[in-house]
Structure formats: C-alpha cells, structure tokens
Design a protein around this motif. Structure first.
Motif, short mmCIF file in Angstrom:
data_model
loop_
_atom_site.label_atom_id
_atom_site.label_comp_id
_atom_site.label_asym_id
_atom_site.label_seq_id
_atom_site.Cartn_x
_atom_site.Cartn_y
_atom_site.Cartn_z
N MET A 70 0.82 -1.21 0.00
CA MET A 70 0.00 0.00 0.00
C MET A 70 0.86 1.26 0.00
SD MET A 70 -3.23 -1.02 2.48
CE MET A 70 -4.18 0.44 2.09
N TRP A 71 2.08 1.18 0.53
CA TRP A 71 2.99 2.33 0.43
C TRP A 71 3.30 2.63 -1.04
CZ3 TRP A 71 4.91 6.60 2.05
CH2 TRP A 71 6.11 7.08 1.55
N TRP A 72 3.61 1.56 -1.79
CA TRP A 72 3.85 1.75 -3.22
C TRP A 72 2.59 2.30 -3.89
CZ3 TRP A 72 0.94 -0.39 -7.06
CH2 TRP A 72 1.35 -0.13 -8.37
N GLY A 73 1.41 1.75 -3.53
CA GLY A 73 0.18 2.20 -4.14
C GLY A 73 -0.09 3.67 -3.88
N MET A 74 0.13 4.14 -2.66
CA MET A 74 -0.10 5.54 -2.33
C MET A 74 0.85 6.45 -3.11
SD MET A 74 -1.82 7.79 -0.77
CE MET A 74 -2.80 6.86 0.40
N VAL A 75 2.11 6.06 -3.16
CA VAL A 75 3.10 6.87 -3.87
C VAL A 75 2.78 6.93 -5.36
CG1 VAL A 75 5.53 7.00 -4.54
CG2 VAL A 75 4.91 6.49 -2.17
N THR A 76 2.31 5.83 -5.91
CA THR A 76 2.01 5.78 -7.34
C THR A 76 0.72 6.52 -7.67
OG1 THR A 76 3.12 3.63 -7.48
CG2 THR A 76 1.68 4.24 -9.31
N LEU A 77 -0.33 6.31 -6.88
CA LEU A 77 -1.61 6.97 -7.15
C LEU A 77 -1.50 8.48 -7.04
CD1 LEU A 77 -4.26 4.70 -5.40
CD2 LEU A 77 -4.11 5.22 -7.83
N THR A 78 -0.69 8.95 -6.13
CA THR A 78 -0.52 10.40 -5.98
C THR A 78 0.49 10.96 -6.97
OG1 THR A 78 1.13 10.02 -4.25
CG2 THR A 78 -1.14 10.38 -3.54
N GLY A 122 10.49 6.33 -5.91
CA GLY A 122 11.45 5.45 -6.54
C GLY A 122 12.09 4.45 -5.60
N ASP A 123 11.70 4.46 -4.32
CA ASP A 123 12.28 3.50 -3.37
C ASP A 123 11.72 2.10 -3.56
OD1 ASP A 123 9.79 4.38 -2.58
OD2 ASP A 123 10.18 4.05 -0.44
N LEU A 124 10.57 1.99 -4.19
CA LEU A 124 9.93 0.70 -4.40
C LEU A 124 9.27 0.73 -5.77
CD1 LEU A 124 9.48 -1.95 -2.84
CD2 LEU A 124 7.31 -1.03 -2.05
N ALA A 125 9.67 -0.19 -6.65
CA ALA A 125 9.14 -0.20 -8.01
C ALA A 125 8.96 -1.64 -8.47
CB ALA A 125 10.10 0.53 -8.96
N PRO A 126 7.96 -1.89 -9.31
CA PRO A 126 7.73 -3.26 -9.80
C PRO A 126 8.88 -3.72 -10.70
CG PRO A 126 6.29 -1.70 -10.92
CD PRO A 126 6.94 -0.96 -9.82
N ALA A 127 9.21 -4.99 -10.60
CA ALA A 127 10.30 -5.55 -11.39
C ALA A 127 9.82 -6.55 -12.43
CB ALA A 127 11.33 -6.21 -10.47
N THR A 128 8.67 -7.18 -12.23
CA THR A 128 8.16 -8.17 -13.16
C THR A 128 7.37 -7.49 -14.27
OG1 THR A 128 6.10 -8.47 -11.92
CG2 THR A 128 7.99 -9.82 -11.25
N PRO A 129 7.25 -8.12 -15.43
CA PRO A 129 6.45 -7.53 -16.52
C PRO A 129 5.01 -7.26 -16.11
CG PRO A 129 7.81 -9.32 -17.35
CD PRO A 129 7.96 -9.34 -15.87
N LEU A 130 4.39 -8.23 -15.42
CA LEU A 130 3.01 -8.03 -14.98
C LEU A 130 2.92 -6.87 -14.00
CD1 LEU A 130 0.07 -8.95 -14.91
CD2 LEU A 130 0.69 -10.59 -13.10
N GLY A 131 3.89 -6.77 -13.10
CA GLY A 131 3.89 -5.68 -12.13
C GLY A 131 4.05 -4.33 -12.80
N ARG A 132 4.88 -4.25 -13.83
CA ARG A 132 5.08 -2.96 -14.53
C ARG A 132 3.82 -2.55 -15.28
NH1 ARG A 132 11.27 -3.98 -16.76
NH2 ARG A 132 12.29 -3.67 -14.72
N ILE A 133 3.16 -3.52 -15.91
CA ILE A 133 1.91 -3.20 -16.60
C ILE A 133 0.87 -2.69 -15.60
CG2 ILE A 133 -0.04 -4.18 -17.88
CD1 ILE A 133 1.96 -6.11 -19.18
N VAL A 172 -0.98 1.10 -15.32
CA VAL A 172 -2.43 1.30 -15.27
C VAL A 172 -2.82 2.08 -14.01
CG1 VAL A 172 -4.66 0.12 -15.05
CG2 VAL A 172 -2.92 -0.77 -16.62
N VAL A 173 -2.23 1.72 -12.88
CA VAL A 173 -2.53 2.41 -11.62
C VAL A 173 -2.12 3.88 -11.70
CG1 VAL A 173 -1.96 2.53 -9.16
CG2 VAL A 173 -2.42 0.32 -10.23
N ALA A 174 -0.98 4.16 -12.31
CA ALA A 174 -0.52 5.54 -12.44
C ALA A 174 -1.48 6.37 -13.28
CB ALA A 174 0.88 5.57 -13.06
N PHE A 194 -4.72 5.77 -13.70
CA PHE A 194 -5.92 5.98 -12.88
C PHE A 194 -5.69 7.07 -11.83
CE2 PHE A 194 -7.66 1.90 -14.41
CZ PHE A 194 -9.00 2.25 -14.53
N GLY A 195 -4.49 7.07 -11.28
CA GLY A 195 -4.17 8.05 -10.25
C GLY A 195 -4.23 9.48 -10.75
N ILE A 196 -3.76 9.70 -11.98
CA ILE A 196 -3.79 11.05 -12.55
C ILE A 196 -5.22 11.56 -12.63
CG2 ILE A 196 -3.35 12.40 -14.63
CD1 ILE A 196 -0.93 10.58 -15.14
N GLY A 197 -6.12 10.70 -13.13
CA GLY A 197 -7.51 11.12 -13.26
C GLY A 197 -8.23 11.23 -11.93
#
Length: 275
Positions: free
Chosen positions: A196-204, A209-220, A224-226, A228-231
């Motif tokens: 949820m820390w990653w989710g909050m940082v990404t949505l806002t 950059g302290d926590l980022a997805p490394a797998t292809p599915l995670g990056r996709i 998508v979350v980013a 949604f966060g902008i809107g």
C-alpha cells in the motif's frame, strides 16, 4: 454602561460588518501578532540565534501571551451577547468548547503549564511547539480561510465519495501488486500493507522510486494504476474549483444592490437618475 461596554467588546472581537474601524484594526493587529509569533517560533530553532536572543524571545513571548490571554478572556466574557450563548454560565461553557475557542486556549496553555506543573524540560520544550496552534487563530480574521471552510462543508459529500473510491482503488492495486511482486521482491512487497505504500506513492504520482515493480506483470499494473491516479486525484481539484466559483459568485451577488427587474440597473442608481 456595563452592557454597552460588553456589547462593544463583542462587536470588536467577533466578526462584524464592514465599516467598523476599531474591529478592523483589532483584526489586523491580531493577524500581525500571529505572524510574528510564527516567525519567532521558526527563528528560535536556529541554534546560535535562539541562544543569543533568548531574552528577547522570552519578552516577546510574555507580551504575546498576555495579549492572547486578554483576547481569550474578553471573548468568553462578551460571548453572552450572542443569543446562542446568552446564559451567563452555561452559555459561556458551551462557547468555551467551540473548536476555535479551544484552539485559542491551546495556543496559550504551553506558557502556563510549566508555571503550574513541575515537568521534565524535554516535555516542556515539546509543549512550546504547541504555540504553532496560534496559526489556527488566523482563521477568525481571514475571509479567504472562511471561504475555504464554507467550500469544504458544502462539498463534503462529494469529497468523501472521492476519498472512498480512492481507498478502494488503493486497496485493489496493493493486493494485485502484492500478488505480482511478492516472489520477485519479497522484502519490498512482503505484505499488502507494505504494498500500500507503493500504491499511495504511485496513485498520488509522487514516485519516490524507493519501491518499483520488477516483473512484466507488475510494470503493466503499475502503469495502469498511475494512469488511474492522474484522473482520480484531479477530481477533488475540479470539485473544489467549481465550489469556489459558486461561493465567490454568491458572495458578490449578496453584496450587489438590488436591481430593477425591467432595466437591470441598481435601484439606487435608477432613483438618483430619476431625480
């Protein structure tokens, strides 16, 4: 005589219609004093300056507390002029527990508590930081802050709905990212709360950059979350923006003189032109 003095004191310390010069001067002086107090609180934390000018800071604090204490006592004394607090005892007690009045009390208590109670010096220094609550006092004297409060109250349902939707999206994104990244990054995504820390940082859209997805599915999923966060985080800005426009227009309309229903001119101007 006593009633007239109390009534005049109430008119000065409480918001009054435009044109009351003593009340305006009182508000301006209090705003200036609050600003100087905030400046003093900040300057005291500069070690060399705080040590060299400790005497001056202490004198300024004593004078400020004396003024704020007098203001607080006058407010409590004169509040019975308000029909809602007319009872001399119960009315004053109900007035004293109002949020802004409690903030007034909290703003001066840090000065008196060490005088009345023997406490650890570290605790006393921590209490002194409560003086920052003097900033809240400025809401009494600023129309802009008053408008902000009115806007927040008028749009609270819409803002709460947006907050609820944001929480749902945050939780869902955190669960999905935890499932996608827990094997690749067991330390960073060790649990849903950690994700949820990653989710909050990404949505806002902060992106530390302290926590980022490394797998292809995670990056996709992260992309998508980013998006949604902008809107999603633009919604409160739109809600508040429209509410500000509505409130400002309502206040302008209230200040305009009544207009003639036929020609649209202010009635006062029409009467003067007829004469």
């Amino acid at each position: 005589m006593y009633s007239r003095i109390k009534r005049r004191a109430y008119e000065i310390v409480e918001p009054t219609p435009e044109g009351d010069r003593p009340s305006h001067l009182f508000d301006t002086a209090l705003i200036t004093l609050i600003g100087l107090n905030l400046l003093a609180i900040a300057l005291e934390t500069i070690a060399p300056l705080g040590e060299q000018a400790s005497g001056a800071f202490l004198v300024f604090e004593i004078v400020s507390v004396a003024i704020f204490t007098g203001e607080y006592l006058v407010r409590v004394w004169a509040c019975t002029e308000d029909p809602d607090y007319a009872h001399p005892v119960k009315g004053r007690l109900r007035f004293a527990v109002q949020p802004l009045v409690l903030m007034d009390l909290i703003a001066i208590l840090p000065f008196y508590i060490p005088l009345l109670v023997t406490a650890d010096l570290r605790f006393v220094r921590s209490l002194r930081l409560l003086r920052v609550f003097r900033l809240v006092k400025i809401t009494r004297y600023s129309e802009s802050v008053e408008i902000i409060g009115t806007v927040l109250r008028s749009r609270r349902n819409a803002l709460l709905s947006t907050l609820f939707v944001t929480f749902i999206l945050l939780f869902m994104a955190s669960v999905l990212m935890y499932l996608a990244e827990r094997d690749a990054q067991p330390e960073g995504f060790s649990s849903i709360p950690a994700a949820m820390w990653w989710g909050m940082v990404t949505l806002t859209t902060v992106g530390y950059g302290d926590l980022a997805p490394a797998t292809p599915l995670g990056r996709i999923l992260g992309a998508v979350v980013a998006l949604f966060g902008i809107g999603l985080f633009a919604l409160p800005a739109g809600i508040l923006g429209s509410a500000f426009v509505d409130e400002l227009e309502a206040r302008r309309s209230a200040r305009r003189p009544p207009a003639c229903p036929h020609c649209g001119k202010p009635i006062g101007d029409q009467a003067s032109s007829d004469t």
